[in-house]
Design a protein around this motif. Structure first.
Motif, PDB file in Angstrom:
ATOM      1  N   PRO A  81      58.975  34.561  31.653  1.00 38.36           N
ATOM      2  CA  PRO A  81      59.376  33.196  32.022  1.00 38.36           C
ATOM      3  C   PRO A  81      58.782  32.729  33.364  1.00 38.36           C
ATOM      4  N   HIS A  82      58.289  33.637  34.181  1.00 42.23           N
ATOM      5  CA  HIS A  82      57.693  33.224  35.459  1.00 42.23           C
ATOM      6  C   HIS A  82      56.296  32.629  35.253  1.00 42.23           C
ATOM      7  N   CYS A  83      55.602  33.104  34.223  1.00 46.43           N
ATOM      8  CA  CYS A  83      54.205  32.683  34.102  1.00 46.43           C
ATOM      9  C   CYS A  83      53.802  32.234  32.692  1.00 46.43           C
ATOM     10  N   ASN A  84      54.617  32.514  31.701  1.00 47.57           N
ATOM     11  CA  ASN A  84      54.307  32.091  30.332  1.00 47.57           C
ATOM     12  C   ASN A  84      52.883  32.432  29.907  1.00 47.57           C
ATOM     13  N   GLY A  85      52.433  33.597  30.300  1.00 45.12           N
ATOM     14  CA  GLY A  85      51.121  34.057  29.847  1.00 45.12           C
ATOM     15  C   GLY A  85      49.953  33.520  30.650  1.00 45.12           C
ATOM     16  N   ARG A  86      50.226  32.778  31.692  1.00 47.95           N
ATOM     17  CA  ARG A  86      49.121  32.208  32.476  1.00 47.95           C
ATOM     18  C   ARG A  86      49.319  32.500  33.953  1.00 47.95           C
ATOM     19  N   LEU A  87      48.408  33.236  34.529  1.00 46.11           N
ATOM     20  CA  LEU A  87      48.478  33.491  35.974  1.00 46.11           C
ATOM     21  C   LEU A  87      47.864  32.307  36.707  1.00 46.11           C
ATOM     22  N   CYS A  88      48.126  32.211  37.981  1.00 45.44           N
ATOM     23  CA  CYS A  88      47.492  31.177  38.782  1.00 45.44           C
ATOM     24  C   CYS A  88      46.160  31.738  39.302  1.00 45.44           C
ATOM     25  N   PRO A  89      45.317  30.931  39.953  1.00 45.10           N
ATOM     26  CA  PRO A  89      44.009  31.444  40.360  1.00 45.10           C
ATOM     27  C   PRO A  89      44.089  32.689  41.233  1.00 45.10           C
ATOM     28  N   ARG A  90      45.136  32.766  42.032  1.00 42.04           N
ATOM     29  CA  ARG A  90      45.262  33.929  42.911  1.00 42.04           C
ATOM     30  C   ARG A  90      45.610  35.156  42.106  1.00 42.04           C
ATOM     31  N   GLY A  91      46.433  34.956  41.094  1.00 45.24           N
ATOM     32  CA  GLY A  91      46.798  36.072  40.229  1.00 45.24           C
ATOM     33  C   GLY A  91      45.612  36.547  39.415  1.00 45.24           C
ATOM     34  N   THR A  92      44.873  35.602  38.857  1.00 44.88           N
ATOM     35  CA  THR A  92      43.680  35.965  38.086  1.00 44.88           C
ATOM     36  C   THR A  92      42.665  36.656  38.980  1.00 44.88           C
ATOM     37  N   GLY A  93      42.567  36.183  40.215  1.00 45.04           N
ATOM     38  CA  GLY A  93      41.618  36.769  41.161  1.00 45.04           C
ATOM     39  C   GLY A  93      42.174  38.010  41.852  1.00 45.04           C
ATOM     40  N   GLY A  94      43.319  38.489  41.400  1.00 43.09           N
ATOM     41  CA  GLY A  94      43.960  39.639  42.036  1.00 43.09           C
ATOM     42  C   GLY A  94      43.079  40.881  42.096  1.00 43.09           C
ATOM     43  N   ILE A  95      42.171  41.022  41.121  1.00 36.00           N
ATOM     44  CA  ILE A  95      41.319  42.216  41.180  1.00 36.00           C
ATOM     45  C   ILE A  95      40.410  42.180  42.404  1.00 36.00           C
ATOM     46  N   GLY A  96      40.217  41.002  42.962  1.00 33.06           N
ATOM     47  CA  GLY A  96      39.445  40.908  44.199  1.00 33.06           C
ATOM     48  C   GLY A  96      40.134  41.661  45.332  1.00 33.06           C
ATOM     49  N   MET A  97      41.445  41.747  45.264  1.00 38.12           N
ATOM     50  CA  MET A  97      42.234  42.459  46.268  1.00 38.12           C
ATOM     51  C   MET A  97      42.016  43.969  46.088  1.00 38.12           C
ATOM     52  N   LEU A  98      41.965  44.377  44.823  1.00 36.57           N
ATOM     53  CA  LEU A  98      41.770  45.787  44.487  1.00 36.57           C
ATOM     54  C   LEU A  98      40.385  46.261  44.900  1.00 36.57           C
ATOM     55  N   TYR A  99      39.375  45.448  44.625  1.00 37.97           N
ATOM     56  CA  TYR A  99      37.993  45.889  44.856  1.00 37.97           C
ATOM     57  C   TYR A  99      37.403  45.389  46.167  1.00 37.97           C
ATOM     58  N   ASP A 100      38.237  44.829  47.040  1.00 34.64           N
ATOM     59  CA  ASP A 100      37.751  44.386  48.343  1.00 34.64           C
ATOM     60  C   ASP A 100      37.260  45.614  49.123  1.00 34.64           C
ATOM     61  N   GLU A 101      35.974  45.627  49.451  1.00 34.99           N
ATOM     62  CA  GLU A 101      35.424  46.817  50.094  1.00 34.99           C
ATOM     63  C   GLU A 101      35.850  46.924  51.554  1.00 34.99           C
ATOM     64  N   ASP A 102      36.558  45.916  52.067  1.00 34.93           N
ATOM     65  CA  ASP A 102      37.067  46.002  53.439  1.00 34.93           C
ATOM     66  C   ASP A 102      38.450  46.639  53.513  1.00 34.93           C
ATOM     67  N   ARG A 103      38.974  47.072  52.387  1.00 29.05           N
ATOM     68  CA  ARG A 103      40.322  47.636  52.367  1.00 29.05           C
ATOM     69  C   ARG A 103      40.513  48.770  53.378  1.00 29.05           C
ATOM     70  N   LEU A 104      41.761  48.978  53.762  1.00 29.66           N
ATOM     71  CA  LEU A 104      42.080  50.168  54.553  1.00 29.66           C
ATOM     72  C   LEU A 104      41.900  51.372  53.636  1.00 29.66           C
ATOM     73  N   LYS A 105      41.215  52.389  54.163  1.00 29.79           N
ATOM     74  CA  LYS A 105      40.866  53.492  53.266  1.00 29.79           C
ATOM     75  C   LYS A 105      41.460  54.830  53.674  1.00 29.79           C
ATOM     76  N   LYS A 106      41.827  54.939  54.936  1.00 26.79           N
ATOM     77  CA  LYS A 106      42.382  56.199  55.427  1.00 26.79           C
ATOM     78  C   LYS A 106      43.403  55.883  56.509  1.00 26.79           C
ATOM     79  N   PRO A 107      44.359  56.767  56.736  1.00 27.01           N
ATOM     80  CA  PRO A 107      45.286  56.537  57.855  1.00 27.01           C
ATOM     81  C   PRO A 107      44.509  56.480  59.181  1.00 27.01           C
ATOM     82  N   LEU A 108      44.964  55.634  60.073  1.00 28.89           N
ATOM     83  CA  LEU A 108      44.308  55.479  61.372  1.00 28.89           C
ATOM     84  C   LEU A 108      45.325  55.718  62.485  1.00 28.89           C
ATOM     85  N   ILE A 109      44.860  56.371  63.545  1.00 28.76           N
ATOM     86  CA  ILE A 109      45.719  56.622  64.704  1.00 28.76           C
ATOM     87  C   ILE A 109      45.049  56.064  65.950  1.00 28.76           C
TER      88      ILE A 109
END
Ligand code: MGD
Ligand code: MGD
Ligand code: SF4
Ligand code: SF4
Ligand code: SF4
Ligand code: SF4
Ligand code: SF4
Ligand code: MO
Lengths: 313, 749, 177
Positions: free
Chosen positions: B84-112
């Motif tokens: 009921p939140h989306c009725n089978g249709r994501l918004c552009p940010r939701g559809t583009g969510g894989i961009g968040m997953l594959y963003d090569e700038d992601r944090l990759k290791k713990p930092l101190i």
């Protein structure tokens, strides 16, 4: 106020903010094609008219230019292709509706002819040239005997080539600046005129020079007429074309066009040529070079400006 | 000994900073990286399974399917048709969510954080080392100042896991910006009126409404999915939309009436509307009589507030005010005066929300089709763990002293409590931050900076090297929502429903889920009894089994709907309805507020106006971005890579501004935006205001696509009008002017 | 059979979901797109109007891009869909020049690319990717020859327009007004 914008941030390389898919290669290709067509046309024409003796530069000496121009032109075209390994697909089909296609085929036909034509004069220019093989000597002799019969297809194909270099752009209705039937004749005339100018650079013969100067003046006259017609046509046409003509009337191409193409490339050489005909002795290469240069600039401008004009946005 | 906490801009690892300066366009780099990761150059990926999840790009929580290919990678996200939140249709940010997953700038290791010769830097660390360090620090601080001195700032799903940890440790100081920077005033305003808040998703029956009134709420740019979809349905059905906004928003362009109100004067308009409804007797008399109290007091109070009175304040034609009030009256009860969501504007926001609530009450739309429906959530038992220890003090003591009506903790109050001064020693000494980018979220940078300096320890759990990580002592890289199991979603809606989030792929890089981080820290802190499970899947399985389903079934369904609502969707037997207010009725006149020393009926107060040469800074959403979190997402950056400042043509002419020209913005306190923003000359905005989209102007160089793009509204919000009832930070009382010459700031090409 | 698309400009909010969905579905490289969104505003404050349009190749009935293609790479298939065979395309750019809508682009790999009406999805009986994600459900796709298709129905009772009809291309993307 009217505001129209891409809210999806569209910014495709070479497409936005305006088309820039054709760079120097295409105008270079068109220029060389027009130049070659002009020279071949007059070479063939005077051969058919049997004026080979008086028109030595036209028929003989200038004929070494077209094969080079055509090969370099074709190379430019090749450079323009973005999917080069597949270029041979051009010659897997003939598509009459596509100027690009029949242009490629015309070039395919006229380029070897231009080589043969120039080859048949090669030993007159370089007496030391050796064909190495007997059959080549035989072939040369055969061509020399049948020049008249070679001249006809060359005449025919050079006209098509000339028209093609004009039509190529005007076939693209989507670019308002090119969407005019005048562009074909205009490029044809301009190509002829550059051809004549190139020959003028080579001729030493008075009668030939005189005759070619007259022809050039006529061609320039036609060109000026066509250019004025072209612009008037735009002014009386649709909104997008009025918009397009603004590029030359106050817009970003105004100065280059009116200075380099119109004044320095047409009017000024015409004046010099008239003076020349009146008996003033001026260095003959000046008007010729101006015409050649004007023609080149003209093609660059038309290709560049045409891509800026569009229907939407 | 304490060293000043420097903001670490350039990573010691030389990752981001150098790369961002390279000549290759970050856009193309993003592209090639994504293509490589996705293996885009081969033929269409073969999809071998789909995994149910829900979106974390904003907090609407749309349920989705993650398509996974034969190499185990997520290649596509689509909405779950049963949701009921989306009725089978994501918004552009939701559809583009894989961009968040594959963003090569992601944090990759713990930092101190380490003190090096050239200032402070981060060094990479193992999880073991980083977690030990965090646990030791927390233990040390808890021993010294009590566990209550540790606070958690969070937004979104990681917050729940760390919240559990913190409560187990003995602190309840947990705050999210979604209250005091967002919808707090609305909740409080509605609670005082109807006895219940609005909550998320808003129970507005937009799809069936005949008249939708939007006050600043810019649905369509505010891309909260279900509402956008329902607004579209309403347009299809020919509903009247009335939009009140100083800017011609997308919603305004779909409206029958656009009321280009002078900003900060909405209460005057609301009072005038109430005036018209009452004087022209357009209100729902039966409803008002049966369910409300204080109508007579309201009626006499409202008399002077005529449309003519409001005209002088709002600049809206009296005729337009009357006409729109009549439209509402004639559509009632299928009419919605939308409560808005981000409502912390001018400091009197709870009272404005009250005015909205009163207007709705007069229209009799509560519990009516096309008005507000009664939402209900599927009850879901918590996984059994021991009782939390009782903290000796909590946010309630800090917050409710100052803001008596706050029902949730006020983030800015906790920040104030972290600042040390002679007469008022700081009570909060350490912060855990998860899923909130405080430097771009909390206004009044100076205060925040002070807190950063005064606290003794700061741990950040994030997926991206956002600005907040630059202040951390330890940065823990969380894997993205597509790489982890998480809490079951059981939001209230028309139908009872739940949705699950199951990991669709193995975490990339050396990243871990929030639940794992919380548990590991718990074990190190001797709290193992609060984490009796090993994998979060066990928790999910247990909870699902309690409501008659299982992970297996949910893997197939993604979303499950349940029968058995306890209340009807609409008020069927209204006679029996009891409101949760002291009087059991809708309180048009609030004696509760009166007794606390506040206005019982909302009052219009004049707010400061922009000085000569300055314009009110207003901000909002772009449909393709979520706050600051998506500013580096390659797909979404492709749609919008920077914000622009909307300027009315009259103002542009005055300043000689050109369309597309870059300018810096300077506010009334002399603060100049870090980066310039493009001028967009448009008739779509009043001449007393300028508008920018929030979330841009990132200054952390590790964000290769977001760095230096656009202006950051938050840094220009140096003045806030705090809501005296609940502590909301009113952020729209800031005024800016244009700086056309580079004021000597960093420039990014 | 004649495939076409109708897009309701009253409902479209210009969110760009159709663009992202197309990029993901069709592996369109970042920085390029087969569809895009235009917002066109007219008027003076406070009397303003906005039309938002999601645009793409119009799959023109009279397609100049197909006519001018020297190799036959650009061609028309069943249902009037205009396609480009990548292996036949030489990247001459003629079709790009000939399209009044600037709907084509030169793919970084050299060939020309554009909207395919997601013919691979149509073949599976699905809607094109852009149509299927659109949160406002403002796009209608189907066969114009079938009076019951969503697109035929959408066109039956609404006013509509096409883009640059004066270019003579007979575009098949209709904008409901
Ligand atoms: N100036 C200004 N300030 C505002 C607003 C405004 O409009 N203007 N809006 C206000 C409103 S309404 C709200 S609700 C708040 C929102 O405020 P925030 O929630 O702080 O918003 P974001 O900027 O999106 O920050 C989200 C952070 O979460 C991180 N993140 C994303 N996904 C994950 C995850 O899966 N795990 C973890 N651990 N971290 C993750 C992101 O990298 C980012 O650092 O801001 C408020 N502040
Ligand atoms: N795409 C996208 N959608 C989102 C979000 C996101 O980040 N991105 N965030 C979500 C969240 S958490 C929230 S809280 C909501 C926020 O979204 P909403 O609650 O809809 O919007 P606001 O931020 O309150 O308001 C922004 C609008 O208010 C107008 N405005 C400014 N000043 C005034 C004024 O004085 N009076 C009136 N009447 N209008 C004024 C602005 O011009 C702008 O159009 O959006 C949600 N949806
Ligand atoms: S509204 Fe969009 S971003 Fe928010 S949860 Fe839904 S799909 Fe994700
Ligand atoms: S997805 Fe739909 S609403 Fe969004 S821009 Fe595209 S057509 Fe418009
Ligand atoms: S829109 Fe352009 S590319 Fe598409 S068919 Fe028409 S002319 Fe060809
Ligand atoms: S670029 Fe390709 S598709 Fe376009 S005209 Fe040339 S060969 Fe045909
Ligand atoms: S129909 Fe398919 S290819 Fe065309 S724009 Fe839509 S998603 Fe892209
Ligand atoms: Mo929010």
């Amino acid at each position: 106020m009217k505001e129209e914008l891409f809210v999806s941030g569209r910014d495709i390389p070479n497409i936005d903010p305006y088309l820039n898919i054709w760079h120097w290669q295409i105008p270079g290709y068109l220029y060389l094609g027009g130049l070659a067509a002009g020279i071949l046309f007059f070479a063939a024409l005077y051969t058919i008219l049997n004026k080979e003796k008086e028109m030595q530069a036209t028929v003989k000496w200038a004929s070494f230019i077209p094969p080079i121009a055509l090969v370099v032109g074709l190379f430019f075209l090749f450079l323009d292709l973005k999917h080069k390994p597949f270029f041979w697909q051009l010659y897997t089909t003939i598509r009459l509706e596509s100027p690009m296609s029949w242009g490629a085929w015309v070039l395919m036909a006229i380029t070897p002819l231009s080589f043969i034509w120039a080859g048949s004069y090669l030993r007159e220019a370089w007496p030391k040239w050796d064909w190495k093989f007997k059959f080549l000597y035989d072939f040369e002799a055969w061509v020399q005997r049948n020049r008249y019969w070679f001249a006809w297809p060359i005449l025919f194909l050079s006209v098509i080539l000339g028209i093609y270099t004009g039509i190529l752009l005007s076939a693209f209705n989507a670019r308002p600046l090119w969407n005019t039937s005048i562009l074909g004749p205009l490029f044809l005339t301009s190509g002829m005129s550059t051809g004549v100018a190139a020959i003028l650079l080579l001729t030493k013969d008075k009668t030939e020079r005189h005759r070619l100067t007259v022809i050039d003046l006529i061609l320039i006259g036609i060109e000026v007429f066509l250019i004025i017609h072209l612009i008037m046509g735009f002014r009386a046409s649709t909104a997008v074309q009025i918009e397009a003509s603004r590029l030359f009337l106050g817009g970003q191409f105004t100065v280059v066009f009116w200075t380099f193409v119109f004044t320095l490339g047409l009017i000024f050489p015409a004046i010099l040529e008239v003076l020349e005909l009146r008996g003033y002795h001026l260095p003959a290469y000046i008007p010729a070079i101006l015409v050649l240069f004007g023609g080149l600039v003209f093609r660059f401008i038309m290709v560049e400006a045409g891509q800026i004009t569009r229907y939407l946005y | 000994m304490k060293t000043r906490r420097e903001f670490i801009k350039i990573s010691a690892l030389g990752l981001g900073g150098v790369a961002a300066l390279s000549s290759i366009s970050p856009l193309t780099r993003g592209a090639s990286a994504i293509e490589k990761l996705l293996g885009l150059n081969r033929n269409k990926p073969r999809i071998v399974k789909r995994v149910p999840s829900y979106c974390e790009v904003c907090f609407w929580k749309c349920a989705l399917w993650a398509d996974v290919d034969d190499s185990g990678r997520v290649v596509n996200l689509t909405g779950n048709a049963d949701d009921p939140h989306c009725n089978g249709r994501l918004c552009p940010r939701g559809t583009g969510g894989i961009g968040m997953l594959y963003d090569e700038d992601r944090l990759k290791k713990p930092l101190i954080r380490v003190n090096g010769e050239n200032g402070q830097t981060f060094r990479e660390a193992s999880w073991e080392e980083a977690l030990d360090l965090v646990a030791n620090k927390l233990k040390e601080i808890a021993d010294k100042y009590g566990p209550e001195s540790i606070a958690l700032f969070n937004h979104g799903s990681p917050g729940h896991h760390l919240g559990h940890l913190l409560k187990a440790l003995g602190s309840d100081n947990i705050a999210a910006p979604s209250y005091a920077q967002c919808r707090g005033p609305r909740e409080v305003g509605f609670e005082f009126t109807f006895g219940t808040g609005v909550g998320s998703p808003e129970p507005t029956d937009i799809r069936d409404t005949r008249c939708l009134v939007l006050i600043g709420s810019h649905i369509g740019e505010n891309m909260h999915n279900g509402q956008v979809q329902e607004m579209s349905d309403a347009i299809d059905r020919g509903a009247t939309i009335i939009t009140v906004d100083p800017r011609f928003s997308t919603a305004a362009s779909k409206s029958k009436y656009w009321l280009p109100i002078k900003p900060a004067t909405d209460i005057a308009l609301l009072l005038a509307w109430i005036n018209v409804l009452i004087t022209e007797e357009l209100y729902d008399k039966d409803f008002v009589e049966k369910y409300t109290t204080g109508f007579d007091k309201l009626k006499s109070y409202i008399r002077p507030f005529t449309p003519e009175w409001a005209y002088g304040i709002t600049t809206l034609e009296p005729d337009l005010i009357r006409k729109t009030a009549r439209e509402m009256g004639s559509a009632a009860p299928a009419v919605i005066v939308h409560p808005g969501r981000h409502v912390t504007w001018y400091g009197d926001d709870t009272q404005r929300a009250r005015a909205v609530a009163i207007l709705n009450a007069l229209l009799g739309n509560w519990g009516r089709r096309g008005g507000f429906y009664f939402k209900e959530a599927k009850p879901l038992p918590e996984y059994p763990t021991p009782e939390y220890p009782k903290p000796s003090w909590s946010w309630k003591d800090v917050t409710n002293d100052k803001y008596p009506a706050a029902r949730l903790s006020v983030s800015n109050a906790l920040i104030d409590a972290s600042i040390h001064s002679e007469d008022k020693p700081a009570r909060i000494k350490a912060w855990l931050v998860a899923g909130t980018n405080l430097p771009l979220t909390i206004p009044q940078k100076d205060t925040l900076e002070k807190a950063f300096q005064d606290i003794e320890f700061l741990m950040v759990l994030d997926t991206m090297p956002m600005e907040i990580t630059g202040y951390a002592d330890v940065v823990l890289p969380e894997c993205t929502y597509l790489e982890r199991d998480d809490d079951i979603r059981n939001e209230p809606h028309r139908e009872l429903n739940i949705a699950v989030r199951l990991a669709a792929m193995e975490p990339m890089y050396d990243t871990k889920p929030g639940w794992w981080v919380a548990r590991e820290l718990g074990l190190r802190l001797g709290l193992e009894k609060y984490f009796p499970w090993k994998e979060y899947r066990e928790v999910i399985e247990w909870q699902l089994s309690q409501i008659g389903t299982s992970v297996d079934e949910m893997q197939r369904l993604g979303v499950k709907k349940f029968e058995g609502r306890k209340t009807p969707l609409y008020a069927e037997t209204p006679e029996d309805y009891q409101f949760k207010t002291p009087s059991g009725k809708i309180e048009l006149y609030s004696e509760q507020l009166e007794s606390m020393g506040f206005d019982a009926i909302p009052r219009f107060t004049q707010h400061p106006e922009p000085p000569e040469g300055y314009y009110r800074l207003i901000y909002g959403r772009a449909p393709m971005h979520t706050f600051s979190r998506t500013a580096n997402n390659p797909y979404l950056v492709d749609l919008m890579k920077e914000n622009s400042v909307w300027v009315n043509p009259r103002v542009a002419a005055l300043w000689g501004l050109k369309n597309g020209q870059y300018v810096w913005l300077k506010n009334q306190d002399g603060v100049v935006s870090h980066f310039p923003t493009k001028v967009r000359i448009t008739e779509r905005i009043r001449w007393d205001s300028v508008y920018i989209v929030h979330g841009f102007g990132h200054h952390d160089k590790k964000l290769s696509r977001a760095y230096g793009r656009g202006a950051n509204d938050t840094e220009l919000i140096t003045r806030v009008s705090v809501d005296p009832l609940m502590g909301g930070t009113g952020m729209r009382g800031n005024f800016v002017t244009f700086v056309t010459e580079n004021p000597g700031k960093e420039v990014v090409s | 059979m004649r495939y076409a698309m109708a897009i309701d400009t009253r409902k479209c909010v210009g969110c760009g979901d159709c663009v992202v969905a197309c990029q993901v579905e069709n592996n369109v490289p970042i920085g390029y797109c087969r569809d895009w969104v235009v917002e066109s505003m007219a008027g003076t404050y406070p009397k303003l109007e906005i039309e938002i349009r999601s645009e793409r190749c119009n799959h023109c009935d009279n397609a100049p891009c197909v006519r001018c293609c020297p190799t036959g790479a650009s061609h028309i298939v069943e249902g009037g869909i205009v396609l480009v065979t990548h292996q036949k395309c030489i990247g001459c750019g003629a079709c790009i020049q000939s399209c009044p809508y600037d709907a084509r682009y030169s793919h970084p790999d050299g060939y020309v690319d554009k909207c395919t009406f997601c013919n691979h999805r149509i073949a599976e009986g699905k809607d094109p990717a852009c149509v299927s994600v659109c949160p406002t459900k403002c796009m209608y796709f189907g066969d114009l020859d079938d009076p019951n298709s969503p697109v035929s129905k959408a066109l039956q009772d609404r006013r509509y327009k096409t883009l640059a009809p004066e270019a003579g291309t007979h575009p098949q993307i209709y904008y409901l007004l």
